[in-house]
Scaffold this motif. Structure first.
Motif, mmCIF file in Angstrom:
data_model
loop_
_atom_site.group_PDB
_atom_site.id
_atom_site.type_symbol
_atom_site.label_atom_id
_atom_site.label_comp_id
_atom_site.label_asym_id
_atom_site.label_seq_id
_atom_site.Cartn_x
_atom_site.Cartn_y
_atom_site.Cartn_z
ATOM 1 N N ALA A 195 47.661 -6.554 35.096
ATOM 2 C CA ALA A 195 47.496 -6.864 33.679
ATOM 3 C C ALA A 195 46.421 -5.913 33.160
ATOM 4 O O ALA A 195 45.379 -5.745 33.793
ATOM 5 N N GLY A 247 56.350 -8.117 35.045
ATOM 6 C CA GLY A 247 55.136 -7.989 34.243
ATOM 7 C C GLY A 247 54.602 -9.328 33.795
ATOM 8 O O GLY A 247 54.931 -10.379 34.357
ATOM 9 N N TYR A 248 53.778 -9.274 32.749
ATOM 10 C CA TYR A 248 53.115 -10.468 32.224
ATOM 11 C C TYR A 248 53.545 -10.681 30.766
ATOM 12 O O TYR A 248 52.827 -10.303 29.839
ATOM 13 N N THR A 262 50.529 2.712 32.443
ATOM 14 C CA THR A 262 50.777 1.692 31.432
ATOM 15 C C THR A 262 51.278 2.400 30.178
ATOM 16 O O THR A 262 51.417 3.628 30.159
ATOM 17 N N THR A 297 50.896 -4.752 30.365
ATOM 18 C CA THR A 297 51.145 -4.684 31.805
ATOM 19 C C THR A 297 51.018 -3.238 32.276
ATOM 20 O O THR A 297 51.121 -2.307 31.479
ATOM 21 N N PHE A 299 43.723 -9.658 26.964
ATOM 22 C CA PHE A 299 44.912 -9.059 27.573
ATOM 23 C C PHE A 299 45.662 -8.211 26.550
ATOM 24 O O PHE A 299 45.838 -8.620 25.407
ATOM 25 N N PRO A 309 52.928 -12.456 37.960
ATOM 26 C CA PRO A 309 53.963 -11.574 37.412
ATOM 27 C C PRO A 309 55.323 -12.264 37.357
ATOM 28 O O PRO A 309 55.711 -12.972 38.291
ATOM 29 N N GLY A 365 50.974 -12.708 28.977
ATOM 30 C CA GLY A 365 49.594 -12.457 29.350
ATOM 31 C C GLY A 365 49.121 -13.491 30.358
ATOM 32 O O GLY A 365 49.889 -13.966 31.193
ATOM 33 N N PRO A 366 47.847 -13.886 30.280
ATOM 34 C CA PRO A 366 47.296 -14.832 31.258
ATOM 35 C C PRO A 366 47.476 -16.299 30.870
ATOM 36 O O PRO A 366 46.829 -17.170 31.441
ATOM 37 N N GLY A 399 53.976 -8.627 25.909
ATOM 38 C CA GLY A 399 53.093 -8.558 27.072
ATOM 39 C C GLY A 399 53.650 -7.733 28.213
ATOM 40 O O GLY A 399 52.916 -7.309 29.110
ATOM 41 N N LEU A 446 47.724 -15.399 36.061
ATOM 42 C CA LEU A 446 48.194 -14.036 36.326
ATOM 43 C C LEU A 446 49.245 -14.033 37.433
ATOM 44 O O LEU A 446 48.992 -13.650 38.575
#
Length: 256
Positions: free
Chosen positions: A40, A143-144, A69, A57, A54, A154, A147-148, A201, A152
């Motif tokens: 992240a 990925g995320y 990224t 990813t 955040f 994936p 976000g969180p 995200g 975290l």
């Protein structure tokens, strides 16, 4: 005759199930192998509230900590004046792991950035060859997406390469075309359209081959529908930058 037809149908169904099971096994193994390399990308400042922000990813591409990224992820951090607080956050395995990072190079046209994580000994992903990718080919995106929000962890979505076409910027009329847009139209580059679920995200996350885990693209954008309740819903239409443009960026760094 009926017995023969039934036996043939049963055999075909069995072969189909074995084939599907084989694909599932490959994907399970691939997900387990690539997740430790999915980061992240965001900022960390212990005195801020929240301390962690955040932005997108990314993924590690070398043992000594080089990572990829999206350029628009890094630009968003820069606009907020927080490049000095750039961090990479690794998947939650019981302990929160965050590593400071710095920008090495970027390419605005292809929406790509290379960052360097502090330290070494990282798990990393192998880059594939996007020139051999075909429409209809199976892919996986990791990925995320949120976000969180859920920790975290994936998330992986699967789909296919729906289309390989020149990148264009849609506008309502010609008067809205900027000089940069006009230049892009005269010198287009190809991009992957994919049909798997993605959210903002996921930007900067890897597009991989389910069988091998090799990276063939970097998520660039996802079309999102906003409901009356202000909820984001994926339309299933997303775009990824072919990984060979990452190779070009890496080579340009080596020449400096």
């Amino acid at each position: 005759m009926c017995f023969f037809s039934f036996f043939t149908l049963l055999l075909l169904l069995t072969i189909g199930n074995v084939s599907a099971h084989g694909r599932d096994t490959h994907l399970v193994e691939t997900i387990n192998r690539i997740k430790p390399s999915i980061i992240a990308v965001g900022t960390y400042h212990p005195l801020s509230r929240p301390a962690v922000k955040f932005y997108g990813t990314g993924f590690v591409i070398s043992r000594n900590g080089f990572a990829i990224t999206a350029e628009h992820v890094i630009s968003a951090i820069a606009r907020n004046g927080e490049m000095g607080n750039l961090y990479a956050f690794f998947p939650d395995t019981g302990n929160s792991i965050k590593v400071s990072a710095k920008l090495i190079s970027k390419n605005i046209k292809y929406d790509l950035s290379i960052i360097k994580l502090k330290g070494s000994g990282f798990d990393y992903l192998k880059l594939g060859d996007s020139s051999s990718v075909k429409e209809g080919q199976s892919i996986a995106l990791c990925g995320y997406p949120y976000g969180p929000v859920f920790g975290l962890h994936p998330t992986t979505h699967t789909g296919i390469i729906s289309n390989i076409s020149p990148m264009v910027v849609p506008v309502q009329n010609m008067s809205l075309l900027s000089n940069r847009m006009i230049k892009a139209l005269t010198d287009p580059y190809y991009i992957f359209q994919i049909d798997c679920t993605a959210f903002p995200g996921n930007s900067g996350g890897p597009l991989v081959l389910p069988e091998t885990g090799e990276v063939i693209g970097v998520l660039n954008s996802a079309f999102i529908k906003i409901t009356k309740e202000n909820k984001q819903i994926s339309t299933g239409i997303s775009y990824a930058i072919p990984i060979n443009y990452v190779r070009e960026l890496i080579e340009s760094i080596k020449k400096k």
